[in-house]
Design a protein around this motif. Structure first.
Motif, mmCIF file in Angstrom:
data_model
loop_
_atom_site.group_PDB
_atom_site.id
_atom_site.type_symbol
_atom_site.label_atom_id
_atom_site.label_comp_id
_atom_site.label_asym_id
_atom_site.label_seq_id
_atom_site.Cartn_x
_atom_site.Cartn_y
_atom_site.Cartn_z
ATOM 1 N N ASP A 269 0.531 -1.198 -0.186
ATOM 2 C CA ASP A 269 0.238 0.412 -0.289
ATOM 3 C C ASP A 269 1.027 1.076 0.158
ATOM 4 O O ASP A 269 0.161 2.622 -0.356
ATOM 5 N N PHE A 270 1.830 0.952 0.498
ATOM 6 C CA PHE A 270 3.124 2.362 1.051
ATOM 7 C C PHE A 270 3.713 2.589 -0.825
ATOM 8 O O PHE A 270 3.469 4.344 -0.731
ATOM 9 N N VAL A 271 4.083 1.592 -1.569
ATOM 10 C CA VAL A 271 4.244 1.781 -2.675
ATOM 11 C C VAL A 271 3.599 2.221 -3.184
ATOM 12 O O VAL A 271 3.200 3.021 -5.068
ATOM 13 N N ALA A 272 2.091 1.860 -3.476
ATOM 14 C CA ALA A 272 0.326 2.553 -4.364
ATOM 15 C C ALA A 272 0.628 4.033 -3.678
ATOM 16 O O ALA A 272 0.235 4.549 -4.732
ATOM 17 N N CYS B 216 2.145 10.243 -6.306
ATOM 18 C CA CYS B 216 2.823 11.210 -6.522
ATOM 19 C C CYS B 216 3.604 11.684 -7.736
ATOM 20 O O CYS B 216 4.101 10.695 -8.194
ATOM 21 N N LEU B 217 3.624 12.533 -8.621
ATOM 22 C CA LEU B 217 4.309 13.506 -9.838
ATOM 23 C C LEU B 217 4.916 13.662 -9.489
ATOM 24 O O LEU B 217 6.269 14.529 -10.545
ATOM 25 N N PHE B 218 6.146 14.152 -8.601
ATOM 26 C CA PHE B 218 7.096 13.604 -8.247
ATOM 27 C C PHE B 218 8.678 12.583 -7.583
ATOM 28 O O PHE B 218 7.648 11.287 -6.967
ATOM 29 N N ASP B 219 9.451 12.725 -7.839
ATOM 30 C CA ASP B 219 10.368 11.550 -6.686
ATOM 31 C C ASP B 219 9.922 11.845 -5.294
ATOM 32 O O ASP B 219 9.707 12.639 -4.694
ATOM 33 N N VAL B 220 9.893 10.089 -4.918
ATOM 34 C CA VAL B 220 9.745 9.822 -3.154
ATOM 35 C C VAL B 220 10.824 9.088 -3.081
ATOM 36 O O VAL B 220 10.569 7.738 -3.749
ATOM 37 N N ASP B 221 11.580 9.484 -2.060
ATOM 38 C CA ASP B 221 12.964 8.193 -1.528
ATOM 39 C C ASP B 221 12.454 8.313 -0.522
ATOM 40 O O ASP B 221 12.001 8.447 0.717
ATOM 41 N N ILE B 222 12.908 6.615 0.090
ATOM 42 C CA ILE B 222 12.889 6.002 1.181
ATOM 43 C C ILE B 222 14.636 5.568 1.581
ATOM 44 O O ILE B 222 14.802 4.954 1.008
ATOM 45 N N SER B 223 14.957 5.703 2.709
ATOM 46 C CA SER B 223 15.918 5.588 3.328
ATOM 47 C C SER B 223 16.260 4.983 5.262
ATOM 48 O O SER B 223 15.225 5.717 5.884
ATOM 49 N N TYR B 224 17.234 4.777 5.171
ATOM 50 C CA TYR B 224 17.646 4.211 6.513
ATOM 51 C C TYR B 224 19.455 4.187 6.628
ATOM 52 O O TYR B 224 20.178 3.888 5.855
ATOM 53 N N ASN B 225 19.602 5.344 7.149
ATOM 54 C CA ASN B 225 21.226 5.490 7.127
ATOM 55 C C ASN B 225 21.621 5.804 5.508
ATOM 56 O O ASN B 225 20.999 7.143 5.303
ATOM 57 N N SER B 226 22.731 5.800 5.626
ATOM 58 C CA SER B 226 23.215 5.730 4.091
ATOM 59 C C SER B 226 22.388 5.599 2.711
ATOM 60 O O SER B 226 22.718 5.155 1.771
ATOM 61 N N ASP C 265 14.292 3.978 -4.134
ATOM 62 C CA ASP C 265 12.889 4.601 -4.668
ATOM 63 C C ASP C 265 11.869 4.260 -3.777
ATOM 64 O O ASP C 265 11.152 2.610 -4.000
ATOM 65 N N ALA C 266 11.174 4.982 -3.345
ATOM 66 C CA ALA C 266 9.719 4.771 -2.795
ATOM 67 C C ALA C 266 8.723 3.910 -3.776
ATOM 68 O O ALA C 266 7.727 3.641 -3.486
ATOM 69 N N LYS C 267 9.115 3.731 -4.693
ATOM 70 C CA LYS C 267 7.652 4.012 -5.963
ATOM 71 C C LYS C 267 8.224 2.642 -5.820
ATOM 72 O O LYS C 267 7.621 2.210 -7.211
ATOM 73 N N SER C 268 9.333 1.720 -5.750
ATOM 74 C CA SER C 268 9.395 0.320 -6.351
ATOM 75 C C SER C 268 9.888 -0.725 -4.838
ATOM 76 O O SER C 268 10.192 -0.547 -3.981
ATOM 77 N N ILE C 269 8.834 -1.448 -5.234
ATOM 78 C CA ILE C 269 8.015 -2.729 -4.064
ATOM 79 C C ILE C 269 9.365 -3.321 -3.794
ATOM 80 O O ILE C 269 9.737 -3.651 -2.653
ATOM 81 N N ILE C 270 10.648 -3.837 -4.242
ATOM 82 C CA ILE C 270 11.429 -4.740 -4.484
ATOM 83 C C ILE C 270 12.354 -3.598 -3.632
ATOM 84 O O ILE C 270 13.055 -4.102 -2.871
ATOM 85 N N GLY C 271 13.066 -2.372 -4.029
ATOM 86 C CA GLY C 271 13.549 -1.750 -3.064
ATOM 87 C C GLY C 271 12.941 -1.636 -1.345
ATOM 88 O O GLY C 271 13.968 -1.656 -0.658
ATOM 89 N N VAL C 272 12.317 -1.183 -1.480
ATOM 90 C CA VAL C 272 11.584 -1.025 0.221
ATOM 91 C C VAL C 272 11.668 -2.004 0.401
ATOM 92 O O VAL C 272 12.032 -2.197 1.988
#
Length: 75
Positions: free
Chosen positions: A15-18, A23-33, A37-44
């Motif tokens: 649901d988070f990735v969906a 969003c029409l802009f870049d969304v990133d999700i991170s931990y430390n460094s 891409d928050a739009k990538s289910i595999i990445g998240v």
């Protein structure tokens, strides 16, 4: 850039990735460094869900901001 500190569970990732994908802009999700891409289910799914994550938005969407509030962590 707007940043939010959140906690996610693996069952919430889909649901988070969906929501981020709308969003029409870049969304990133991170931990430390480690930044993905928050739009990538595999990445998240590659993140550690035991840690507080940081969501960085390069734009503003009221619906996404409201959605993120359910995962918010007090600073």
């Amino acid at each position: 850039m707007i940043q939010h500190r959140i906690m996610l569970r693996p069952d919430e990732v889909r649901d988070f990735v969906a929501a981020a994908s709308k969003c029409l802009f870049d969304v990133d999700i991170s931990y430390n460094s480690f930044i993905v891409d928050a739009k990538s289910i595999i990445g998240v799914f590659g993140l550690n869900f035991d840690k507080v994550l940081t969501v960085s938005c390069n734009g503003y969407d009221a619906g996404f901001e409201e959605y993120l509030q359910r995962f918010a962590v007090a600073c």
